[in-house]
Design a protein around this motif. Structure first.
Motif, PDB file in Angstrom:
ATOM      1  N   PHE A  40       0.830  -1.203   0.000  1.00 22.46           N
ATOM      2  CA  PHE A  40       0.000   0.000   0.000  1.00 22.46           C
ATOM      3  C   PHE A  40       0.866   1.255   0.000  1.00 22.46           C
ATOM      4  CE2 PHE A  40      -2.440   3.298   2.200  1.00 22.46           C
ATOM      5  CZ  PHE A  40      -3.513   3.402   1.332  1.00 22.46           C
ATOM      6  N   ASN A  41       1.887   1.288   0.862  1.00 19.79           N
ATOM      7  CA  ASN A  41       2.780   2.452   0.907  1.00 19.79           C
ATOM      8  C   ASN A  41       3.525   2.632  -0.405  1.00 19.79           C
ATOM      9  OD1 ASN A  41       2.099   3.230   3.490  1.00 19.79           O
ATOM     10  ND2 ASN A  41       3.676   1.957   4.436  1.00 19.79           N
ATOM     11  N   ASP A  42       4.012   1.545  -0.976  1.00 17.45           N
ATOM     12  CA  ASP A  42       4.747   1.628  -2.235  1.00 17.45           C
ATOM     13  C   ASP A  42       3.827   2.056  -3.380  1.00 17.45           C
ATOM     14  OD1 ASP A  42       7.340   1.100  -3.657  1.00 17.45           O
ATOM     15  OD2 ASP A  42       5.957  -0.174  -4.812  1.00 17.45           O
ATOM     16  N   ALA A  43       2.623   1.529  -3.419  1.00 15.57           N
ATOM     17  CA  ALA A  43       1.688   1.902  -4.483  1.00 15.57           C
ATOM     18  C   ALA A  43       1.288   3.366  -4.364  1.00 15.57           C
ATOM     19  CB  ALA A  43       0.457   1.001  -4.438  1.00 15.57           C
ATOM     20  N   GLN A  50       4.463   8.611 -10.409  1.00 16.41           N
ATOM     21  CA  GLN A  50       4.278   8.218 -11.801  1.00 16.41           C
ATOM     22  C   GLN A  50       2.836   8.290 -12.279  1.00 16.41           C
ATOM     23  OE1 GLN A  50       5.934   4.329 -12.153  1.00 16.41           O
ATOM     24  NE2 GLN A  50       7.990   4.993 -11.606  1.00 16.41           N
ATOM     25  N   GLY A  51       1.937   8.672 -11.462  1.00 13.36           N
ATOM     26  CA  GLY A  51       0.549   8.769 -11.884  1.00 13.36           C
ATOM     27  C   GLY A  51      -0.335   7.727 -11.244  1.00 13.36           C
ATOM     28  N   SER A  52      -0.047   6.453 -11.459  1.00 12.49           N
ATOM     29  CA  SER A  52      -0.829   5.389 -10.824  1.00 12.49           C
ATOM     30  C   SER A  52      -0.109   4.059 -10.983  1.00 12.49           C
ATOM     31  CB  SER A  52      -2.229   5.295 -11.430  1.00 12.49           C
ATOM     32  OG  SER A  52      -2.145   4.819 -12.751  1.00 12.49           O
ATOM     33  N   PRO A  53      -0.384   3.126 -10.097  1.00  9.41           N
ATOM     34  CA  PRO A  53       0.170   1.775 -10.254  1.00  9.41           C
ATOM     35  C   PRO A  53      -0.476   1.066 -11.454  1.00  9.41           C
ATOM     36  CG  PRO A  53      -0.717   2.094  -8.043  1.00  9.41           C
ATOM     37  CD  PRO A  53      -1.085   3.279  -8.853  1.00  9.41           C
ATOM     38  N   ALA A  58      -3.991   1.654  -5.399  1.00  5.05           N
ATOM     39  CA  ALA A  58      -3.244   1.174  -4.232  1.00  5.05           C
ATOM     40  C   ALA A  58      -4.107   0.334  -3.299  1.00  5.05           C
ATOM     41  CB  ALA A  58      -2.651   2.357  -3.475  1.00  5.05           C
ATOM     42  N   TRP A  59      -5.370   0.734  -3.106  1.00  6.90           N
ATOM     43  CA  TRP A  59      -6.248  -0.015  -2.201  1.00  6.90           C
ATOM     44  C   TRP A  59      -6.478  -1.432  -2.693  1.00  6.90           C
ATOM     45  CZ3 TRP A  59      -7.381   1.167   2.562  1.00  6.90           C
ATOM     46  CH2 TRP A  59      -7.296   2.489   2.966  1.00  6.90           C
ATOM     47  N   LEU A  60      -6.699  -1.592  -3.989  1.00  3.74           N
ATOM     48  CA  LEU A  60      -6.958  -2.936  -4.510  1.00  3.74           C
ATOM     49  C   LEU A  60      -5.706  -3.806  -4.495  1.00  3.74           C
ATOM     50  CD1 LEU A  60      -9.489  -2.260  -7.369  1.00  3.74           C
ATOM     51  CD2 LEU A  60      -9.881  -3.402  -5.198  1.00  3.74           C
ATOM     52  N   TRP A  61      -4.538  -3.213  -4.763  1.00  2.00           N
ATOM     53  CA  TRP A  61      -3.306  -3.989  -4.631  1.00  2.00           C
ATOM     54  C   TRP A  61      -3.113  -4.445  -3.186  1.00  2.00           C
ATOM     55  CZ3 TRP A  61      -0.770  -6.708  -7.830  1.00  2.00           C
ATOM     56  CH2 TRP A  61      -0.608  -6.339  -9.156  1.00  2.00           C
ATOM     57  N   SER A  62      -3.374  -3.545  -2.253  1.00  2.79           N
ATOM     58  CA  SER A  62      -3.223  -3.881  -0.844  1.00  2.79           C
ATOM     59  C   SER A  62      -4.190  -4.984  -0.436  1.00  2.79           C
ATOM     60  CB  SER A  62      -3.445  -2.627   0.007  1.00  2.79           C
ATOM     61  OG  SER A  62      -3.353  -2.931   1.362  1.00  2.79           O
ATOM     62  N   LEU A  63      -5.430  -4.885  -0.874  1.00  4.88           N
ATOM     63  CA  LEU A  63      -6.418  -5.917  -0.562  1.00  4.88           C
ATOM     64  C   LEU A  63      -6.038  -7.253  -1.192  1.00  4.88           C
ATOM     65  CD1 LEU A  63      -9.138  -6.591   0.757  1.00  4.88           C
ATOM     66  CD2 LEU A  63     -10.226  -5.913  -1.387  1.00  4.88           C
ATOM     67  N   ALA A  64      -5.543  -7.213  -2.415  1.00  3.44           N
ATOM     68  CA  ALA A  64      -5.128  -8.451  -3.084  1.00  3.44           C
ATOM     69  C   ALA A  64      -3.976  -9.117  -2.337  1.00  3.44           C
ATOM     70  CB  ALA A  64      -4.724  -8.154  -4.523  1.00  3.44           C
ATOM     71  N   VAL A  65      -3.025  -8.328  -1.858  1.00  2.64           N
ATOM     72  CA  VAL A  65      -1.904  -8.886  -1.096  1.00  2.64           C
ATOM     73  C   VAL A  65      -2.375  -9.394   0.257  1.00  2.64           C
ATOM     74  CG1 VAL A  65       0.301  -8.333   0.005  1.00  2.64           C
ATOM     75  CG2 VAL A  65      -0.171  -7.543  -2.303  1.00  2.64           C
ATOM     76  N   LEU A  66      -3.325  -8.714   0.873  1.00  2.00           N
ATOM     77  CA  LEU A  66      -3.861  -9.170   2.152  1.00  2.00           C
ATOM     78  C   LEU A  66      -4.503 -10.544   2.009  1.00  2.00           C
ATOM     79  CD1 LEU A  66      -4.313  -8.367   5.101  1.00  2.00           C
ATOM     80  CD2 LEU A  66      -6.493  -7.392   4.399  1.00  2.00           C
ATOM     81  N   VAL A  67      -5.213 -10.764   0.910  1.00  2.00           N
ATOM     82  CA  VAL A  67      -5.875 -12.049   0.685  1.00  2.00           C
ATOM     83  C   VAL A  67      -4.907 -13.077   0.108  1.00  2.00           C
ATOM     84  CG1 VAL A  67      -7.684 -13.204  -0.636  1.00  2.00           C
ATOM     85  CG2 VAL A  67      -8.136 -10.999   0.421  1.00  2.00           C
ATOM     86  N   GLY A  68      -4.109 -12.666  -0.868  1.00  5.24           N
ATOM     87  CA  GLY A  68      -3.254 -13.607  -1.593  1.00  5.24           C
ATOM     88  C   GLY A  68      -1.895 -13.840  -0.988  1.00  5.24           C
ATOM     89  N   GLY A  69      -1.447 -12.931  -0.172  1.00  2.02           N
ATOM     90  CA  GLY A  69      -0.186 -13.115   0.533  1.00  2.02           C
ATOM     91  C   GLY A  69       1.054 -12.836  -0.288  1.00  2.02           C
ATOM     92  N   VAL A  70       2.071 -13.621  -0.022  1.00  4.59           N
ATOM     93  CA  VAL A  70       3.397 -13.402  -0.575  1.00  4.59           C
ATOM     94  C   VAL A  70       3.403 -13.543  -2.098  1.00  4.59           C
ATOM     95  CG1 VAL A  70       5.776 -14.243  -0.528  1.00  4.59           C
ATOM     96  CG2 VAL A  70       4.459 -14.145   1.574  1.00  4.59           C
ATOM     97  N   PHE A  71       2.607 -14.436  -2.643  1.00  3.33           N
ATOM     98  CA  PHE A  71       2.610 -14.647  -4.085  1.00  3.33           C
ATOM     99  C   PHE A  71       2.070 -13.428  -4.831  1.00  3.33           C
ATOM    100  CE2 PHE A  71       2.365 -19.005  -2.381  1.00  3.33           C
ATOM    101  CZ  PHE A  71       3.616 -19.423  -2.821  1.00  3.33           C
ATOM    102  N   VAL A  72       1.053 -12.786  -4.311  1.00  4.83           N
ATOM    103  CA  VAL A  72       0.530 -11.573  -4.935  1.00  4.83           C
ATOM    104  C   VAL A  72       1.519 -10.428  -4.740  1.00  4.83           C
ATOM    105  CG1 VAL A  72      -1.386  -9.940  -4.986  1.00  4.83           C
ATOM    106  CG2 VAL A  72      -1.832 -12.358  -4.633  1.00  4.83           C
TER     107      VAL A  72
END
Length: 87
Positions: A40-43, A50-53, A58-72
């Motif tokens: 989330f901080n990096d995004a 740069q404009g956007s990830p 950022a919120w959706l990347w963070s949520l995806a990592v929260l659910v998917g973990g290290v692989f996401v």
């Protein structure tokens, strides 16, 4: 030699077993939370610079990592920071 295992009742044995089953889950939860916060901080930083990830915000990347973990989180890194992203 007396190992004190004979002195435990069944409730104590169950509590001991549950503790050792819950500890790995708590560890995984902490790892997911830490990776999610880092992504989330990096995004957000990428969004400012740069404009956007790529793909989603950022919120959706963070949520995806929260659910998917290290692989996401690895997929996020490959998409945004690896040498493949710079081509």
């Amino acid at each position: 030699m007396d190992f004190y295992i004979n002195h435990l009742n069944s409730n104590q044995v169950m509590a001991f077993g549950l503790m050792w089953n819950i500890l790995p889950m708590l560890g995984a939860l902490l790892v997911h939370l830490a990776f999610s916060a880092a992504v989330f901080n990096d995004a957000n930083k990428l969004q400012r610079e740069q404009g956007s990830p790529v793909l989603v915000n950022a919120w959706l990347w963070s949520l995806a990592v929260l659910v998917g973990g290290v692989f996401v989180a690895l997929a996020y890194w490959v998409i945004h920071h690896s040498t493949l992203a710079r081509r």
